[in-house]
Scaffold this active site. Sequence first.
Site, PDB file in Angstrom:
ATOM      1  N   ASP A  58      -9.805  36.153  24.607  1.00 18.95           N
ATOM      2  CA  ASP A  58      -9.475  34.715  25.241  1.00 18.95           C
ATOM      3  C   ASP A  58      -8.017  34.536  24.573  1.00 18.95           C
ATOM      4  OD1 ASP A  58      -9.187  32.348  26.027  1.00 18.95           O
ATOM      5  OD2 ASP A  58     -10.650  31.447  24.486  1.00 18.95           O
TER       6      ASP A  58
HETATM    7  C1  SPV Z   1     -13.614  27.737  25.934  1.00 16.57           C
HETATM    8  O1  SPV Z   1     -14.600  27.678  26.072  1.00 16.57           O
HETATM    9  O2  SPV Z   1     -12.773  28.534  26.314  1.00 16.57           O
HETATM   10  C2  SPV Z   1     -12.912  26.760  24.883  1.00 16.57           C
HETATM   11  C3  SPV Z   1     -13.699  26.564  23.879  1.00 16.57           C
HETATM   12  O3  SPV Z   1     -11.903  26.495  24.996  1.00 16.57           O
HETATM   13  S1  SPV Z   1     -13.351  27.323  22.370  1.00 16.57           S
HETATM   14  O4  SPV Z   1     -13.767  28.650  22.894  1.00 16.57           O
HETATM   15  O5  SPV Z   1     -14.070  26.712  21.210  1.00 16.57           O
HETATM   16  O6  SPV Z   1     -11.871  27.336  22.224  1.00 16.57           O
HETATM   17 MG    MG Z   2     -10.573  28.009  26.037  1.00 22.06          MG
END
Ligand code: SPV
Ligand code: MG
Length: 300
Positions: A70
Amino acid sequence: MTFSGTAQADAAFTVRRPTHTTFRSLMQPGSLVRVAGAHDALGGLLAEKAGFDAVWSSSLEVSASRALPDASLLTMTEYLEAAANMQKALSVPVVADCDSGYGNNANAAHMVHEYEAAGITAISIEDKKFPKMNSFADRGNSLVDTHDFCRKLDTVKNAQSGSDFFVIARTEALINGLPVTEALHRAHAYEDAGADAILIHSKEKTNAQIVDFLNRWESKLPVVVVPTTYPNWPADAMAAAGVSVVIYANHGLRATITGLRETFASILNHGDTTKLEDALAPVRDVFALQGLDTWQALDS
Ligand code: SPV
Ligand code: MG
């Protein structure tokens, strides 16, 4: 079967996409909106059928579903496609996690045009620099200057064409080790810049930081929380503390990982699937989620 031409027959031969409510319509004073994370239409549909009010198109989930971090690796178009595919299948609204807006202010304005045109009624953008890194990763992010993020919010709010479009401004101040005072300062500035709600994120193991924030929050603007690292906070207590929206951001993804791991290991370890059969959703259940009967009726 011959087509009778009656209104009843018309209904039997119709498949329609669900119409969905707007996220803004869920926001009622004193009530808690519960949102579940997903990365595809099936996950979103299961959340809707379980009773969630909305679905979070999570950047963590969407990137994990591609076996990628991510970390702004996927493009806006790829995240939009995931969010739009969820929204097409749902009656509840999708809240699209739009990271830091996929670039500068111009990128963020274009993002609003595209998401709004795809029928998404709520987005969240966060005050991290592009490219972002997931909030829980060891090597973190730097924040953009408060003034610069306010300009981005102002740009985003001015780019929307309908009054229903709902923009959540997310501050990562606490994630970055800054004090609650800085988070409050940023949140108030984001409100002044036009945000429709504030998401306050924390990676502490208890809700203490968030409760402190809520106690000092001098505004009626809704507050959104993501209790991933502080799970011990029941919904009614959250509502009483002043939370308006709770996002269970990645529980579906994590349950999927556990479920798939156990299922695949069991097949190889036992040599057949008999140990699993009782726990598995029947194929009829899959058909029901696909709406197969209705689709088959079109050509029967
Ligand atoms: C997501 O679910 O992508 C979020 C929450 O942004 S976190 O993973 O806590 O950043
Ligand atoms: Mg996120």
